[in-house]
Structures are given as structure tokens and as C-alpha cells.
Design a protein around this motif. Structure first.
Motif, short mmCIF file in Angstrom:
data_model
loop_
_atom_site.label_atom_id
_atom_site.label_comp_id
_atom_site.label_asym_id
_atom_site.label_seq_id
_atom_site.Cartn_x
_atom_site.Cartn_y
_atom_site.Cartn_z
N ASP A 120 0.86 -1.20 0.00
CA ASP A 120 0.00 0.00 0.00
C ASP A 120 0.89 1.24 0.00
OD1 ASP A 120 -2.08 1.80 0.16
OD2 ASP A 120 -2.56 1.36 2.26
N THR A 121 1.50 1.51 -1.16
CA THR A 121 2.49 2.58 -1.29
C THR A 121 1.94 3.75 -2.11
OG1 THR A 121 3.41 1.43 -3.21
CG2 THR A 121 4.42 0.98 -1.06
N TRP A 122 2.61 4.88 -1.97
CA TRP A 122 2.13 6.12 -2.58
C TRP A 122 2.04 6.04 -4.10
CZ3 TRP A 122 5.04 8.76 -6.16
CH2 TRP A 122 6.37 8.39 -6.27
N ASP A 123 2.89 5.24 -4.74
CA ASP A 123 2.93 5.21 -6.20
C ASP A 123 1.85 4.33 -6.81
OD1 ASP A 123 4.25 3.06 -4.98
OD2 ASP A 123 5.54 2.71 -6.70
N THR A 124 0.98 3.75 -6.00
CA THR A 124 -0.10 2.90 -6.52
C THR A 124 -1.42 3.65 -6.64
OG1 THR A 124 -0.73 2.12 -4.31
CG2 THR A 124 0.96 0.85 -5.50
N LEU A 125 -1.47 4.91 -6.23
CA LEU A 125 -2.75 5.63 -6.16
C LEU A 125 -3.00 6.49 -7.39
CD1 LEU A 125 -2.82 6.68 -2.40
CD2 LEU A 125 -3.41 4.50 -3.48
N ASP A 126 -4.27 6.79 -7.61
CA ASP A 126 -4.72 7.61 -8.74
C ASP A 126 -5.04 9.00 -8.21
OD1 ASP A 126 -6.25 8.92 -10.72
OD2 ASP A 126 -7.07 7.03 -11.47
N TYR A 127 -4.07 9.92 -8.33
CA TYR A 127 -4.20 11.23 -7.71
C TYR A 127 -5.15 12.15 -8.46
CZ TYR A 127 -0.54 9.58 -4.68
OH TYR A 127 0.17 8.83 -3.78
N ALA A 128 -5.31 11.94 -9.75
CA ALA A 128 -6.26 12.77 -10.51
C ALA A 128 -7.68 12.50 -10.04
CB ALA A 128 -6.14 12.49 -12.01
N ARG A 129 -8.03 11.22 -9.89
CA ARG A 129 -9.39 10.92 -9.44
C ARG A 129 -9.55 11.17 -7.94
NH1 ARG A 129 -11.38 5.85 -13.27
NH2 ARG A 129 -9.22 5.14 -13.12
N MET A 130 -8.47 11.04 -7.19
CA MET A 130 -8.54 11.41 -5.79
C MET A 130 -8.87 12.90 -5.64
SD MET A 130 -5.67 11.33 -2.74
CE MET A 130 -4.97 9.80 -3.30
N ALA A 131 -8.26 13.73 -6.47
CA ALA A 131 -8.55 15.16 -6.44
C ALA A 131 -10.02 15.43 -6.75
CB ALA A 131 -7.66 15.90 -7.44
N GLN A 132 -10.58 14.70 -7.70
CA GLN A 132 -12.00 14.86 -8.02
C GLN A 132 -12.87 14.45 -6.84
OE1 GLN A 132 -12.55 12.56 -11.60
NE2 GLN A 132 -11.77 14.19 -12.92
N ALA A 133 -12.49 13.39 -6.15
CA ALA A 133 -13.26 12.96 -4.98
C ALA A 133 -13.27 14.05 -3.91
CB ALA A 133 -12.67 11.67 -4.41
N ILE A 134 -12.14 14.70 -3.69
CA ILE A 134 -12.06 15.74 -2.67
C ILE A 134 -12.84 16.97 -3.08
CG2 ILE A 134 -10.46 17.23 -1.41
CD1 ILE A 134 -8.43 14.81 -1.85
N GLN A 135 -12.82 17.30 -4.38
CA GLN A 135 -13.66 18.40 -4.86
C GLN A 135 -15.13 18.09 -4.58
OE1 GLN A 135 -10.86 18.94 -8.69
NE2 GLN A 135 -12.79 20.04 -8.83
N GLY A 136 -15.52 16.83 -4.76
CA GLY A 136 -16.89 16.45 -4.45
C GLY A 136 -17.21 16.59 -2.97
N VAL A 137 -16.28 16.21 -2.11
CA VAL A 137 -16.49 16.37 -0.67
C VAL A 137 -16.62 17.84 -0.31
CG1 VAL A 137 -15.46 16.04 1.62
CG2 VAL A 137 -15.35 14.20 -0.07
N TYR A 138 -15.80 18.68 -0.93
CA TYR A 138 -15.88 20.12 -0.68
C TYR A 138 -17.27 20.66 -1.05
CZ TYR A 138 -14.58 25.09 -0.93
OH TYR A 138 -14.51 26.45 -0.76
N ALA A 139 -17.81 20.19 -2.16
CA ALA A 139 -19.16 20.59 -2.54
C ALA A 139 -20.17 20.12 -1.50
CB ALA A 139 -19.52 20.03 -3.92
N ALA A 140 -19.98 18.92 -0.97
CA ALA A 140 -20.89 18.41 0.06
C ALA A 140 -20.79 19.23 1.33
CB ALA A 140 -20.57 16.94 0.34
#
Length: 333
Positions: free
Chosen positions: A301-321
Motif C-alpha cells: 500500500d504505497t504512494w505510487d499505486t494511487l490515482d491522484y487525478a481521481r482522488m482530487a476529483q473525490a475531494i472536490q466532491g467532498v468540498y461541494a458536500a
């Protein structure tokens, strides 16, 4: 997030039938309160998320309860970031196993009155870097701090970095979020809602990349792990639907929402369950953890396995919520 035995096979299908299909995956059934037509400064940078996840999962590794000195280093680092973003930060002591740890609480908006709580645990399971679980949630919390610092909300919003979510303190009185939720209840604090950010970084467009706790759910949901999930329980006054709809309106990332009993495997395995125990409304925002991520609770479970573009979209959605919930009361209030 702690993994429990989750595959129930044929017996799970029988249980589901016995519950009368108590799980409801809602897809835009009820409109949420109107959110602002524009969300100032809502851009989340994937590179910033990557840098913070790498810092948490490499520089501060290991982040489990047996390394309190590292957890204190993380707490100090988070305290500095939250304060520089404009939050009014306080520490909440958490005593466990003869040691002292701490939650970090950063206030944005008014000092008094009803509040909205967004939380993410900063510890990781023993022996794992914990990039997705849960450096991704903490990185999201830091980005929310920057956004809320630029434009304070009309309702008090507390961003909380929790300690001791993972074993051996999971689901005990000493779990960081349990200490926090209990303190709010004891003080008579009115909480409009709590959102737990639990693993936000694993996505896939590959067929059969998404699993579920019950076989019957494969008939209702995507078989690809390309979405973010909002998980709540019955009797939440429309919170699950409101959060999911606001996230869909605030981000292009697909959002699915599940309303299910806490006994369904995976539904209660994070900090939101501490708030359910105190009678507060709460949901979990998640990439579904071990139902999608094969590296869950492993050294992979390392940093280089994550999708940061879609993670950013998820956080934008939380901000809207956040803005939706801060701007209008939930149904039934």
C-alpha cells in the motif's frame, strides 16, 4: 480501516433475503439542499496530494500505535499544516495502553453553534505504509483545510485528524474518533453531520476490479472500481443521499451511495461508526477499501499505486458536500 472476514458466499445471499434486501444503493432519488452556484477556490492539485501521501507513507512510516514517537511527529506536522491553512487548531489527548496520543481538531467558520465534522485517521495498520489507508484521507483533509481557509463556511466546520483507528484500538473506547464523539455528546454539542474520509485513492477501469460484501450487490452496482462510495445507515435523515448528490454536482467523478445496516461487512469499519454510537448522523466516503484495493493492509500500500487525478476529483466532491451541508439544514431538522 480494519478488515474483518467479509466474504459470506451463499450464506450472505440468504442473509440478504432474510433482511428483506435491507441494503439500498441510492442513485439520485432525492434532491439535496441547494448548494452555492459556485465554489470559490475549489481546485485540488493532484501533485499536492501525491506529495502529502508520500510524506505520510514514507517519511513518517511506520504510523501504528507501537510507534508513538512517529505518530507524534505526524501530529505536529498536521498541526502546522492545518494552522497555516487558517484553521484554529486544538489537540485532544487520547490515552491508550499507558501512552498519550492526540487528535487534531481544526475549526473553520463560526466559533459557536451547530457544527459539521470531517474526519480522517492518520495512523496506519502495523507494518504497512498506509498510503491508501489512510494517508489518502488525511491528504484530502489537508486540501479541504486550504479551501475552507480561503473561504470560511457559514456553519462551523471541524476538520479532525484522528489517531488510533487501527488495531489494537479499533472499535474500543480508546479509538481516537470514539474519544472525540463521546466528548461532543457529553458536552451536548449539536452535530449536523460527520463525514469520515476512509481511503480515497484506488480506482480502476478494469472489468471485475470491484467486489462487494454480498453477491447480490453485483446485480446492482458497477463491476469496475471507477467510482467513489458514500456509505451510510438507515435513519440518517437523508444525509447519505444529500452527500452523494452534492458530490455528483461538484465533481465529474462517478458517485455511488449505499444505505445498509452496520452489520453488513465493511459498512461500519471506520471513524463514522463512533458517531453512530453516540446517536449522530454520519457517513463514510470511501474507495471501498479491500473490496477494490488488493494491497489493503499490506506492504504494497504505497504512494505510487494511487490515482491522484481521481482522488482530487473525490475531494472536490467532498468540498461541494461541505458547502451543501453547511448552507442548508438536512431534511427533518
Amino acid at each position: 480501516m480494519r478488515r474483518r472476514g467479509w466474504w459470506m458466499g451463499l450464506g450472505a445471499a440468504v442473509l440478504t433475503a432474510g433482511l428483506g434486501l435491507a441494503c439500498v444503493w441510492s442513485q439520485g432519488r432525492a434532491p439535496p439542499p441547494a448548494r452555492p452556484s459556485s465554489l470559490p477556490g475549489a481546485t485540488v492539485e493532484p501533485d499536492t496530494l501525491r506529495a502529502n501521501v508520500r510524506m505520510l507513507s514514507e517519511t513518517f512510516h511506520p504510523r501504528d500505535a507501537s510507534h508513538p514517537e512517529n505518530l507524534e511527529r505526524v501530529a505536529a506536522w498536521l498541526e502546522d499544516h492545518l494552522a497555516r491553512a487558517g484553521g484554529q487548531v486544538e489537540s485532544q489527548p487520547v490515552h491508550a495502553g499507558g501512552r498519550e496520543y492526540r487528535n487534531l481538531i481544526a475549526r473553520f467558520g463560526p466559533e459557536d453553534g451547530e457544527r459539521l465534522i470531517i474526519g480522517a485517521h492518520y495512523d496506519s495498520a502495523h507494518g504497512t505504509p498506509g498510503a491508501d489507508d489512510n494517508a489518502s484521507g488525511v491528504a484530502g483533509l489537508l486540501e479541504l483545510a486550504v479551501l475552507l481557509g480561503r473561504k470560511p463556511p457559514p456553519l462551523r466546520v471541524d476538520l479532525v485528524a484522528y489517531t488510533l483507528e487501527e488495531p489494537p484500538w479499533f472499535s474500543t473506547r480508546d479509538m481516537g474518533s470514539a474519544v472525540h464523539a463521546r466528548s461532543l455528546k457529553d458536552a451536548g454539542v449539536k452535530v449536523r453531520a460527520m463525514l469520515a474520509l476512509e481511503m480515497l485513492g484506488t480506482f480502476s477501469d478494469a472489468p471485475d476490479s470491484q467486489d462487494y460484501p454480498l453477491p447480490v450487490l453485483h446485480l446492482r452496482y458497477p463491476d469496475t472500481g471507477h467510482f467513489i462510495g458514500v456509505v451510510g445507515t438507515r435513519g440518517d435523515g437523508g444525509l447519505t443521499d444529500a452527500v452523494a448528490e452534492a458530490m455528483r454536482a461538484g465533481s465529474p467523478l462517478p458517485v455511488e451511495s449505499l444505505v445498509a445496516p452496520p452489520s453488513l461487512p465493511g459498512v461500519g469499519l471506520s471513524d463514522h461508526a463512533s458517531f453512530w454510537e453516540q446517536g449522530y448522523r454520519a457517513v463514510m466516503v470511501t474507495d471501498t477499501a479491500f473490496f477494490r484495493n488488493p494491497r489493503y493492509h499490506t506492504a504494497g500500500d504505497t504512494w505510487d499505486t494511487l490515482d491522484y487525478a481521481r482522488m482530487a476529483q473525490a475531494i472536490q466532491g467532498v468540498y461541494a458536500a461541505v458547502w451543501t451541508l453547511a448552507g442548508s439544514p438536512l431534511p427533518g431538522e
